[in-house]
Design a protein around this motif. Structure first.
Motif, short mmCIF file in Angstrom:
data_model
loop_
_atom_site.label_atom_id
_atom_site.label_comp_id
_atom_site.label_asym_id
_atom_site.label_seq_id
_atom_site.Cartn_x
_atom_site.Cartn_y
_atom_site.Cartn_z
N ILE A 1 0.86 -1.18 0.02
CA ILE A 1 0.15 0.14 0.03
C ILE A 1 0.95 1.19 -0.03
O ILE A 1 1.75 1.58 0.99
N THR A 2 0.81 2.12 -0.85
CA THR A 2 1.43 3.22 -1.30
C THR A 2 0.87 4.45 -0.67
O THR A 2 -0.50 4.55 -0.99
N CYS A 3 1.48 5.36 0.03
CA CYS A 3 0.93 6.78 0.41
C CYS A 3 1.81 7.62 -0.15
O CYS A 3 3.08 7.76 0.06
N SER A 4 1.27 8.75 -0.74
CA SER A 4 2.02 9.60 -1.33
C SER A 4 1.85 11.08 -0.24
O SER A 4 0.90 11.33 0.30
N HIS A 5 3.09 11.67 0.06
CA HIS A 5 3.03 12.95 0.92
C HIS A 5 4.15 13.70 0.58
O HIS A 5 5.22 14.05 1.22
N ASN A 6 3.79 14.52 -0.68
CA ASN A 6 4.74 15.15 -1.38
C ASN A 6 5.21 16.53 -0.76
O ASN A 6 6.36 16.88 -0.87
N ASN A 7 4.58 17.18 0.31
CA ASN A 7 5.03 18.16 1.25
C ASN A 7 5.56 17.85 2.57
O ASN A 7 5.49 18.71 3.50
N ILE A 8 6.04 16.52 2.77
CA ILE A 8 6.53 16.06 4.00
C ILE A 8 7.78 17.24 4.41
O ILE A 8 8.56 17.62 3.59
N ALA A 9 7.59 17.43 5.78
CA ALA A 9 8.56 18.36 6.50
C ALA A 9 9.93 17.50 6.80
O ALA A 9 9.76 16.57 7.06
N THR A 10 10.98 18.14 7.12
CA THR A 10 12.13 17.61 7.52
C THR A 10 12.04 16.63 8.82
O THR A 10 12.54 15.69 9.05
N ASN A 11 11.34 17.35 9.74
CA ASN A 11 11.20 16.60 10.93
C ASN A 11 10.14 15.64 11.17
O ASN A 11 10.14 14.96 12.16
N ASP A 12 9.41 15.33 10.02
CA ASP A 12 8.22 14.52 10.02
C ASP A 12 8.38 12.92 9.83
O ASP A 12 9.63 12.76 9.10
N TYR A 13 7.91 12.15 10.68
CA TYR A 13 8.09 10.65 10.62
C TYR A 13 6.76 10.34 9.94
O TYR A 13 5.92 10.75 9.72
N ILE A 14 6.94 8.90 9.33
CA ILE A 14 5.92 8.29 8.79
C ILE A 14 5.51 7.10 9.45
O ILE A 14 6.14 6.26 9.89
N ASP B 1 -6.29 -9.83 8.24
CA ASP B 1 -5.75 -8.70 7.83
C ASP B 1 -6.53 -7.69 6.97
O ASP B 1 -6.25 -6.62 6.63
N THR B 2 -7.80 -8.21 6.78
CA THR B 2 -8.83 -7.46 6.44
C THR B 2 -8.93 -6.20 7.42
O THR B 2 -9.48 -6.36 8.51
N ALA B 3 -8.74 -4.84 6.96
CA ALA B 3 -8.76 -3.75 7.67
C ALA B 3 -8.66 -2.48 6.83
O ALA B 3 -8.40 -2.48 5.67
N VAL B 4 -8.88 -1.41 7.59
CA VAL B 4 -8.41 -0.15 6.92
C VAL B 4 -7.13 0.55 7.41
O VAL B 4 -6.63 0.29 8.75
N TYR B 5 -6.20 0.61 6.42
CA TYR B 5 -4.83 1.10 6.73
C TYR B 5 -4.66 2.58 6.57
O TYR B 5 -4.95 2.93 5.57
N TYR B 6 -4.12 3.46 7.54
CA TYR B 6 -3.85 4.54 7.46
C TYR B 6 -2.25 5.20 7.52
O TYR B 6 -1.50 4.50 8.37
N CYS B 7 -1.93 6.01 6.61
CA CYS B 7 -0.77 6.61 6.74
C CYS B 7 -0.73 7.91 7.41
O CYS B 7 -1.58 8.75 7.04
N LEU B 8 0.09 8.19 8.27
CA LEU B 8 0.06 9.53 8.97
C LEU B 8 1.46 9.84 9.26
O LEU B 8 2.41 9.34 9.36
N VAL B 9 1.57 11.32 8.62
CA VAL B 9 2.91 12.15 8.61
C VAL B 9 2.82 13.01 9.70
O VAL B 9 1.76 14.01 9.66
N GLY B 10 3.81 13.28 10.59
CA GLY B 10 3.48 14.00 11.62
C GLY B 10 4.96 14.34 12.18
O GLY B 10 5.96 13.60 11.86
N ALA B 11 5.13 15.51 13.05
CA ALA B 11 6.19 15.78 13.88
C ALA B 11 6.63 14.71 14.72
O ALA B 11 6.03 14.01 15.09
#
Lengths: 113, 114
Positions: free
Chosen positions: B20-33, B82-92
């Motif tokens: 599962i691919t997540c796009s986060h084009n404006n990720i900041a330097t301090n952000d973890y995924i 494994d049937t579920a919803v998967y979320y990608c979160l980008v944050g500080a």
């Protein structure tokens, strides 16, 4: 078992009534969050608190208020409920240590009629 | 605040590897995924987290290219559970970096079939 407790589990509420959703954590986490989840819209941030005594607005704060009087509790209040606030509400917390993940409660299912 | 984009849904069969691919084009330097998994009637739960390159744990692997503008969650040999919803979160990296706001995307609904 350590974690987040949300109450009530579910509630049916008449429009115009006031309602407080409770959230308590016993992990001594500094930060706490309220999200709502609607079908097809994922999780949307309502309010958050970095530490006791401070709060901030999320993506969808209108119609909701929060308070953070102490570390453990983060209640969410609907002053005058409307049908569009029908949703599942999740409370979450995380520690202030480096890269700590969110811990979620099991949610409150609220129906406003 | 980095906005994330994921496929709305994916189908797979038992025993297959799912990416599962997540796009986060404006990720900041301090952000973890960070990736979360959510089953019906439950709150999301943490799966895996990374900053760059590859991270692996007992549940999944996370691949992050050098530009960090996307990330891929890899689930090896999925099962029906494994049937579920998967979320990608980008944050500080800490709550003090960006005021504590953690914004989720819409998530990917993974359906695993027998």
């Amino acid at each position: 078992i350590a974690g987040i407790t949300q109450a009530p589990t579910s509630q049916i509420l008449a429009a115009g009534r006031r309602m407080t959703l409770r959230c308590t954590q016993d992990m001594r986490h500094n930060a706490m969050y309220w999200y709502r989840q609607d079908l097809g819209l994922g999780l949307r941030l309502i309010h958050y608190s970095n530490t006791a005594g401070t709060t901030g607005k999320g993506e969808v704060p209108d119609g909701y208020s929060v308070s953070r009087a102490n570390t453990d509790d983060f209640p969410l209040t609907l002053a005058s409920a409307v049908p569009s606030q029908t949703s599942v509400y999740f409370c979450a917390s995380r520690d202030s240590s480096y890269n700590s993940p969110l811990h979620f409660g099991n949610g409150t299912r609220l129906t406003v009629t | 605040l980095a906005k994330t984009t994921q496929p709305i849904s994916m189908d797979s069969y038992e025993g297959q590897e799912v990416n599962i691919t997540c796009s986060h084009n404006n990720i900041a330097t301090n952000d973890y995924i960070t990736w979360y998994q959510q089953f019906p009637s439950q709150g999301p739960r943490f799966i895996i987290q990374g900053y760059k390159t590859k991270v692996t744990n007992e549940v999944a692997s996370l691949f992050i290219p050098a530009d960090r503008k996307s990330s891929t969650l890899s689930l090896p040999r999925v099962s029906l559970s494994d049937t579920a919803v998967y979320y990608c979160l980008v944050g500080a990296t800490t709550i003090y970096n960006q005021g504590g706001k953690l914004i989720f995307g819409q998530g990917t609904e993974l359906s695993v079939k027998p």
